[in-house]
Design a protein around this motif. Structure first.
Motif, PDB file in Angstrom:
ATOM      1  N   GLY B 186       0.798  -1.223   0.000  1.00  0.00           N
ATOM      2  CA  GLY B 186       0.000   0.000   0.000  1.00  0.00           C
ATOM      3  C   GLY B 186       0.828   1.269   0.000  1.00  0.00           C
ATOM      4  O   GLY B 186       2.056   1.250  -0.101  1.00  0.00           O
ATOM      5  N   THR B 187       0.128   2.377   0.109  1.00  0.00           N
ATOM      6  CA  THR B 187       0.775   3.692   0.142  1.00  0.00           C
ATOM      7  C   THR B 187       0.064   4.492   1.215  1.00  0.00           C
ATOM      8  O   THR B 187      -0.548   5.501   0.929  1.00  0.00           O
ATOM      9  CB  THR B 187       0.633   4.412  -1.203  1.00  0.00           C
ATOM     10  OG1 THR B 187      -0.754   4.364  -1.589  1.00  0.00           O
ATOM     11  CG2 THR B 187       1.448   3.774  -2.283  1.00  0.00           C
ATOM     12  N   SER B 188       0.154   4.017   2.445  1.00  0.00           N
ATOM     13  CA  SER B 188      -0.645   4.681   3.466  1.00  0.00           C
ATOM     14  C   SER B 188       0.150   4.973   4.731  1.00  0.00           C
ATOM     15  O   SER B 188       1.318   5.323   4.655  1.00  0.00           O
ATOM     16  CB  SER B 188      -1.877   3.838   3.732  1.00  0.00           C
ATOM     17  OG  SER B 188      -2.784   4.552   4.505  1.00  0.00           O
ATOM     18  N   ASP B 189      -0.480   4.797   5.883  1.00  0.00           N
ATOM     19  CA  ASP B 189       0.123   5.242   7.140  1.00  0.00           C
ATOM     20  C   ASP B 189       1.567   4.784   7.361  1.00  0.00           C
ATOM     21  O   ASP B 189       2.439   5.594   7.644  1.00  0.00           O
ATOM     22  CB  ASP B 189      -0.729   4.767   8.312  1.00  0.00           C
ATOM     23  CG  ASP B 189      -2.041   5.521   8.388  1.00  0.00           C
ATOM     24  OD1 ASP B 189      -2.017   6.694   8.766  1.00  0.00           O
ATOM     25  OD2 ASP B 189      -3.068   4.940   8.038  1.00  0.00           O
ATOM     26  N   LEU B 192       3.955   6.518   4.934  1.00  0.00           N
ATOM     27  CA  LEU B 192       4.113   7.942   5.191  1.00  0.00           C
ATOM     28  C   LEU B 192       4.902   8.173   6.475  1.00  0.00           C
ATOM     29  O   LEU B 192       5.768   9.047   6.533  1.00  0.00           O
ATOM     30  CB  LEU B 192       2.736   8.602   5.301  1.00  0.00           C
ATOM     31  CG  LEU B 192       2.041   8.861   3.977  1.00  0.00           C
ATOM     32  CD1 LEU B 192       0.586   9.249   4.210  1.00  0.00           C
ATOM     33  CD2 LEU B 192       2.743   9.967   3.212  1.00  0.00           C
ATOM     34  N   SER B 193       4.612   7.365   7.500  1.00  0.00           N
ATOM     35  CA  SER B 193       5.326   7.529   8.768  1.00  0.00           C
ATOM     36  C   SER B 193       6.805   7.245   8.571  1.00  0.00           C
ATOM     37  O   SER B 193       7.661   7.978   9.061  1.00  0.00           O
ATOM     38  CB  SER B 193       4.770   6.580   9.818  1.00  0.00           C
ATOM     39  OG  SER B 193       3.418   6.832  10.011  1.00  0.00           O
TER      40      SER B 193
END
Lengths: 254, 325
Positions: B186-189, B192-193
């Protein structure tokens, strides 16, 4: 919005790449072949696969007074599809969102899409036990949801993540319809010897360990992945995969 | 040491249309009315850089190469490739120190692949001690913090964020030549963190893993778009499960057909380096399931030969300088 939907089925797996979207698509298409009116909702926001698998990549979603109109695969409007893929301008664009934004989107998909009358709504999910899953579970609490079909591949690495998904279902009170073991063997096209590429039997032993029904194992058939919108039961009728989907759906509609 | 696992967060914490704590609108937007954190957001307190960034920078000072293993798609072999990379480098050069950080919070696989499922992480004065698979190969994963393999981490984003910050800032790695960071799809939390916390720690770049079929490439293109948006250098792409050699007739067949030309064509289109192809070898997969070192069990596997070539190319891209202490 989901009042006129008779049955809701979630397709879950803790692990990615085990065939959730392919199986969701084939379940929807098999139901369609059997004369039901079906909806397919893709809540994988970072990696939507359904538009590609149904060859609907350039379709648009329209807004009406009743909410978003899903994309229909044909004029008779028996298969309605909704995915974030329809909302992106370019198929290469990434959806780089943190949880709260994903939660809002999933909620919109569940509350703002005008599905009309449906016999079955199949919900395809991303891997994991996080924002998307918690949101779906919470929003389906007040609606009649039949339960979840869990997909795994036979190897330990996948089984381990799927065990966590089963815990998720049990903790959140989602009924488990059963477990499908996908990719359980590959028949060599040269010598017809069947090799268990990702080992074998893991799904069945997991199902008995977790006391959930085992729905069967599905061998690797590269042709199924290339059907792109066509029903396996029709195009490859007689194949092991077609028999498998036939059986699963017969059990489901009973 | 245990974490408060399987807990669920109160989902009403974040307003539905929250503009984001770092946004100019924070605390002022319509959605902020009634949010318990409105005051904090409105004082622009949240716009200050996260103190975690400096902590991560200091902690990872002794790590030369920090490499993310990414893929938009799940189940393509990120964890296997990460473990193979770690094992190959650690086994072929005993002078190099390698570590693997498993950032997949909901589905940690590294303890299994590296054969350290029942190990525990210990706390010391200088932070968490990772689990050592070999003298020069250590690993950290949330899997070590769970009491049972059935335990699910049912966390929303912010909580995962906190865990990742701890992993990056509190693990006592010692001196490392390579740190491979395995990520969830994915490209999520999580992604990004990781990018935020590593923003001052000189991230070397990302290795992207994919399988040949279009349904995987579709998500992988998104991941490359993510890298460009967040300024992560893409070191290259590895195509996994490219072909399957039948163990009985030795002939090759494509299980996941490259209907659109596979990763090589995608790399040309997007102008990124193509590291090479890895065949699907059930014996290597079995080693991973059992946590064995494939160098000991199947040293002549074609997958290992392909892998050594990839590692050589990677080493050229990420030179290790000799540290004079």
């Amino acid at each position: 919005m989901l009042d006129n939907v008779k049955h809701i089925i979630l397709i879950l797996s803790g692990k990615g790449g085990v065939g959730k979207s392919t199986i969701s698509t084939q379940i929807a298409l098999t139901l369609l072949e059997k004369g039901y009116k079906v909806g397919l909702l893709d809540i994988d926001l970072c990696g939507p696969s359904i538009p590609y698998l149904l060859q609907l990549e350039n379709c648009d979603v329209h807004q009406s007074d009743n909410g978003w109109i899903p994309v229909y695969t044909n004029v008779s409007q028996n298969l309605a599809v909704m995915s974030i893929g329809f909302l992106l301008n370019n198929r290469n664009n990434a959806v780089v969102w943190r949880g709260p934004k994903k939660t809002a989107m999933v909620k919109q998909f569940l509350t703002d899409v005008h599905w009309g009358d449906l016999d079955y709504l199949i919900i395809d999910t991303p891997p994991g036990t996080s924002d998307e899953h918690i949101t779906v579970m919470e929003n389906l609490k007040n609606v009649k949801c039949d339960g979840a079909i869990i997909v795994t591949t036979p190897q330990q690495m996948s089984i381990e993540d799927v065990r966590k998904e089963i815990t998720f279902c049990k903790k959140t009170g989602i009924n488990i319809i059963g477990l499908i073991e996908n990719m359980s063997g590959f028949v060599c096209p040269h010598c017809t010897e069947c090799t268990n590429v990702f080992s074998k039997g893991g799904g069945e032993s997991l199902a008995s360990l977790a006391h959930i029904p085992f729905l069967g194992s599905l061998p690797i058939d590269p042709r199924v992945g290339e059907l792109l919108g066509k029903a396996c039961v029709k195009e490859l009728s007689g194949s092991t995969s077609a028999q498998f989907f036939d059986k699963i759906i017969d059990n489901l509609v009973k | 040491m245990t974490t408060n696992n399987s807990s669920m967060e109160n989902s009403t914490q974040v307003p539905e249309h929250c503009p984001g704590t770092g946004s100019e609108e924070a605390g002022k937007a319509a959605a902020c009315a009634g949010c318990p954190n409105q005051q904090i957001c409105a004082t622009t307190e949240t716009n200050k850089p996260d103190p975690g960034i400096a902590l991560v920078r200091d902690r990872l000072k002794s790590v030369q190469n920090k490499i993310l293993i990414l893929s938009g798609k799940g189940g393509v072999g990120k964890s296997t490739v990460t473990a193979l990379l770690g094992r190959t480098i650690a086994t072929t050069d005993h002078d190099l120190n390698v570590a693997i950080l498993d950032m997949d919070i909901c589905g940690p696989s590294q303890p299994r692949v590296l054969g350290v499922v029942d190990e525990q992480v210990h706390q010391s004065g200088s932070g968490w001690s990772p689990v050592y698979v070999d003298d020069n190969l250590s690993v950290m994963s949330i899997g070590f913090l769970l009491a049972s393999p059935d335990d699910a981490i049912i966390w929303r984003g912010p909580k995962k964020n906190g865990m990742i910050r701890q992993f990056l800032s509190e693990v006592d790695w010692g001196h490392l030549d390579y740190l491979f960071i395995d990520t969830p799809p994915g490209t999520s939390d999580e992604h990004l963190s990781a990018v935020t916390y590593l923003s001052q720690a000189h991230l070397t770049g990302a290795i992207i893993v994919t399988t040949p079929q279009e349904v995987a490439l579709l998500d992988v293109r998104k991941e490359i778009d993510f890298c460009r948006k967040t300024n992560i250098p893409v070191l290259g792409v590895i195509e996994n499960m490219s072909e399957f050699i039948c163990p009985s007739c030795q002939k090759s067949s494509e299980i996941f057909k490259a209907t659109t030309g596979g990763a090589a064509t995608m790399c040309q289109e997007l102008n990124v380096r193509f590291f090479g192809r890895l065949p699907l070898d059930p014996k290597v997969a079995k080693c991973c399931d059992q946590g064995q070192n494939f160098y000991d069990v199947v040293p002549d596997s074609p997958a290992i030969k392909s892998f050594e070539n990839i590692v050589q190319e990677l080493k050229k891209l990420t030179p290790v300088s000799v540290v004079v202490s």
